[in-house]
Design a protein around this motif. Sequence first.
Motif, mmCIF file in Angstrom:
data_model
loop_
_atom_site.group_PDB
_atom_site.id
_atom_site.type_symbol
_atom_site.label_atom_id
_atom_site.label_comp_id
_atom_site.label_asym_id
_atom_site.label_seq_id
_atom_site.Cartn_x
_atom_site.Cartn_y
_atom_site.Cartn_z
ATOM 1 N N GLU A 15 -22.702 64.713 93.754
ATOM 2 C CA GLU A 15 -22.939 66.145 93.537
ATOM 3 C C GLU A 15 -21.893 67.007 94.228
ATOM 4 O OE1 GLU A 15 -26.280 69.583 94.622
ATOM 5 O OE2 GLU A 15 -26.661 67.478 95.133
ATOM 6 N N TYR A 16 -21.621 66.711 95.498
ATOM 7 C CA TYR A 16 -20.804 67.623 96.297
ATOM 8 C C TYR A 16 -19.297 67.393 96.162
ATOM 9 C CZ TYR A 16 -25.041 69.343 98.509
ATOM 10 O OH TYR A 16 -26.267 69.922 98.745
ATOM 11 N N ILE A 17 -18.891 66.332 95.511
ATOM 12 C CA ILE A 17 -17.467 66.167 95.205
ATOM 13 C C ILE A 17 -17.153 66.695 93.808
ATOM 14 C CG2 ILE A 17 -15.636 64.482 94.791
ATOM 15 C CD1 ILE A 17 -16.732 62.813 97.055
ATOM 16 N N PHE A 35 -17.920 77.385 95.953
ATOM 17 C CA PHE A 35 -16.849 76.409 96.132
ATOM 18 C C PHE A 35 -16.654 76.099 97.614
ATOM 19 C CE2 PHE A 35 -12.340 75.503 96.916
ATOM 20 C CZ PHE A 35 -12.105 74.463 96.030
ATOM 21 N N PHE A 36 -16.589 77.137 98.406
ATOM 22 C CA PHE A 36 -16.342 77.006 99.836
ATOM 23 C C PHE A 36 -17.480 76.263 100.530
ATOM 24 C CE2 PHE A 36 -16.116 78.605 104.204
ATOM 25 C CZ PHE A 36 -14.768 78.459 104.474
ATOM 26 N N SER A 37 -18.716 76.634 100.190
ATOM 27 C CA SER A 37 -19.877 76.018 100.839
ATOM 28 C C SER A 37 -20.049 74.565 100.437
ATOM 29 C CB SER A 37 -21.141 76.813 100.488
ATOM 30 O OG SER A 37 -21.041 78.158 100.906
ATOM 31 N N LEU A 38 -19.792 74.249 99.167
ATOM 32 C CA LEU A 38 -19.946 72.870 98.700
ATOM 33 C C LEU A 38 -18.907 71.938 99.306
ATOM 34 C CD1 LEU A 38 -20.767 73.681 94.981
ATOM 35 C CD2 LEU A 38 -22.315 72.580 96.611
ATOM 36 N N ILE A 39 -17.715 72.457 99.591
ATOM 37 C CA ILE A 39 -16.713 71.659 100.300
ATOM 38 C C ILE A 39 -17.254 71.264 101.669
ATOM 39 C CG2 ILE A 39 -14.498 71.816 101.508
ATOM 40 C CD1 ILE A 39 -13.401 73.295 99.120
ATOM 41 N N TYR A 40 -17.885 72.212 102.339
ATOM 42 C CA TYR A 40 -18.498 71.927 103.648
ATOM 43 C C TYR A 40 -19.535 70.818 103.524
ATOM 44 C CZ TYR A 40 -21.495 72.501 107.715
ATOM 45 O OH TYR A 40 -22.241 72.254 108.833
ATOM 46 N N LEU A 45 -10.119 66.472 103.531
ATOM 47 C CA LEU A 45 -8.889 66.303 102.763
ATOM 48 C C LEU A 45 -9.044 65.320 101.608
ATOM 49 C CD1 LEU A 45 -6.344 66.233 105.734
ATOM 50 C CD2 LEU A 45 -6.717 68.099 104.115
ATOM 51 N N ILE A 46 -9.716 64.198 101.834
ATOM 52 C CA ILE A 46 -9.797 63.183 100.785
ATOM 53 C C ILE A 46 -10.692 63.614 99.617
ATOM 54 C CG2 ILE A 46 -10.569 60.833 100.281
ATOM 55 C CD1 ILE A 46 -9.375 60.023 102.965
ATOM 56 N N PRO A 47 -11.912 64.128 99.867
ATOM 57 C CA PRO A 47 -12.670 64.662 98.719
ATOM 58 C C PRO A 47 -11.953 65.821 98.035
ATOM 59 C CG PRO A 47 -14.111 64.332 100.597
ATOM 60 C CD PRO A 47 -12.712 64.159 101.099
ATOM 61 N N GLY A 48 -11.215 66.631 98.831
ATOM 62 C CA GLY A 48 -10.454 67.719 98.236
ATOM 63 C C GLY A 48 -9.388 67.205 97.290
ATOM 64 N N ALA A 49 -8.704 66.145 97.708
ATOM 65 C CA ALA A 49 -7.674 65.556 96.846
ATOM 66 C C ALA A 49 -8.290 64.975 95.573
ATOM 67 C CB ALA A 49 -6.926 64.463 97.610
ATOM 68 N N ILE A 50 -9.460 64.327 95.716
ATOM 69 C CA ILE A 50 -10.142 63.779 94.535
ATOM 70 C C ILE A 50 -10.576 64.909 93.600
ATOM 71 C CG2 ILE A 50 -12.179 62.517 93.743
ATOM 72 C CD1 ILE A 50 -12.036 60.902 96.367
ATOM 73 N N GLY A 51 -11.151 65.954 94.195
ATOM 74 C CA GLY A 51 -11.601 67.084 93.396
ATOM 75 C C GLY A 51 -10.461 67.759 92.659
ATOM 76 N N PHE A 52 -9.337 67.960 93.350
ATOM 77 C CA PHE A 52 -8.176 68.569 92.695
ATOM 78 C C PHE A 52 -7.676 67.697 91.557
ATOM 79 C CE2 PHE A 52 -3.491 68.500 92.478
ATOM 80 C CZ PHE A 52 -3.305 69.736 91.857
#
Length: 480
Positions: free
Chosen positions: A114-116, A315-320, A353-360
């Motif tokens: 869900e969160y990624i 977006f910001f909160s789900l990254i957290y 960083l890693i979930p961010g890279a996957i999400g991008f």
Amino acid sequence: MTLEETKDASTAGDDYLKRRALRRGSAGWLLLTGLGVGYVVSGDFSGWNIGLAEGGFGGLAIATVLMGVMYACLVYALAELSAILPAAGGGYGFARRALGTWGGFLTGTAILIEYILAPAAISIFIGDYVESLGLFGLESGWPVYLACFAVFIGIHLWGVGEALRFSLVVTAIAVAALLIFAAGALTDFRADGLDDIPVADGAFGANSWLPFGLLGIWAAFPFGMWFFLGVEGVPLAAEEAKDPVRSMPRALSLSMLILVVLAVLTFFAATGARGSAAIQDAGNPLVVALQGDGDPTALSRFVNYAGLAGLVASFFSLIYAGSRQLFALSRAGYLPRFLSLTSRRKSPYPGLLIPGAIGFALAAGTGNGARMLNIAVFGATISYALMALSHIVLRRREPDLPRPYRTPGGVLTSSVAFVLALSALVATFLVDVDAALIALGVYVVALAYFAFYSRHRLVANAPEEEFAALAAAEAELDRN
């Protein structure tokens, strides 16, 4: 923790946990409430209206009420569980205590899905908004997605206190905009526009209020969830909260109350101002509700910009939330341990960083935000069922466990959440079978990793594992 699980787990040294420490006491009830609303608020601006195309006004209204009941029951169950186990694991930690290592991993994996996936989808929606508003002449595409991840992950790396204060400000702007929208749209309210979607031929139980019949109510479940999807992530901040035993139940209750008010106002104002048929397929239903096919007005422009603020808040909160779930699973050994390392500012930088890279990569590679949100909803419904089941199991198995906060209604409340969560899970197959199958595929890969590797390398003195081991020891003493 069973005897076999204890044997498989290893004890990490003090340095291990020191390098994986979060900043405690950074968030009071107000910041936690802002976090809970921030997770969800983008869903008020768009997405929910597609449920009109699945169930009509009546079908989506009933689905929203039922999903609201599910979330309310789940939130009260989580408030009790988070007071018992105020650790960063959130739902995974609760399931770990009640359902064992397999239950914990199943729950944590569903939450991660869900969160990624949800931030990846929202970055695409942000790109669409930026392009439609003509901001800086940018078009929706990978540069905008990259900027979203880079800027907002950077704020999270700065520190949790700073990140949650930023989230609170952006969320407050989005909530204020929804209230202003409702005040403006309700002046044009027309009751005859609510049921103006044509009735489908042959649909069982179909009428003007249920144009797609009774099955349309069920198909609208995932879209009724969009008014509340994500609020269950508040307990992931428990380890960084001030007095989590008191602040967590308060924040969860207030978040849910605010979201219910926003859902009712947004739903009735948007459909009543322009009609259900006009907004059922709109990417920006609130703007369409205000201006229709006419020229933009000052209010519609304002709401359009505020929609961008709502997307940013979620977006910001789900990254957290994703970073804290990944952190907790990694710290306990369910996922590679390096993912739970924290910086000098106590931010879990690999978990960001890693979930961010996957999400991008997902956003740039697919551009299909709707499909990714459907996958996220599939993961969410699995986690809801398992978290509700955890509350039921702990109430039955450990009735004397100290509970600083007790769920109103007890097991009956969590049982309602459990049944409705399973119903919502099945409904995801009615909306997007491919998304459900993709999520199942991810689940199978994750479970294979756990079955053959990580379950033999758990960290016994991680908070969630220690709590489970203590419970097992107490149960054995009682038996003897």
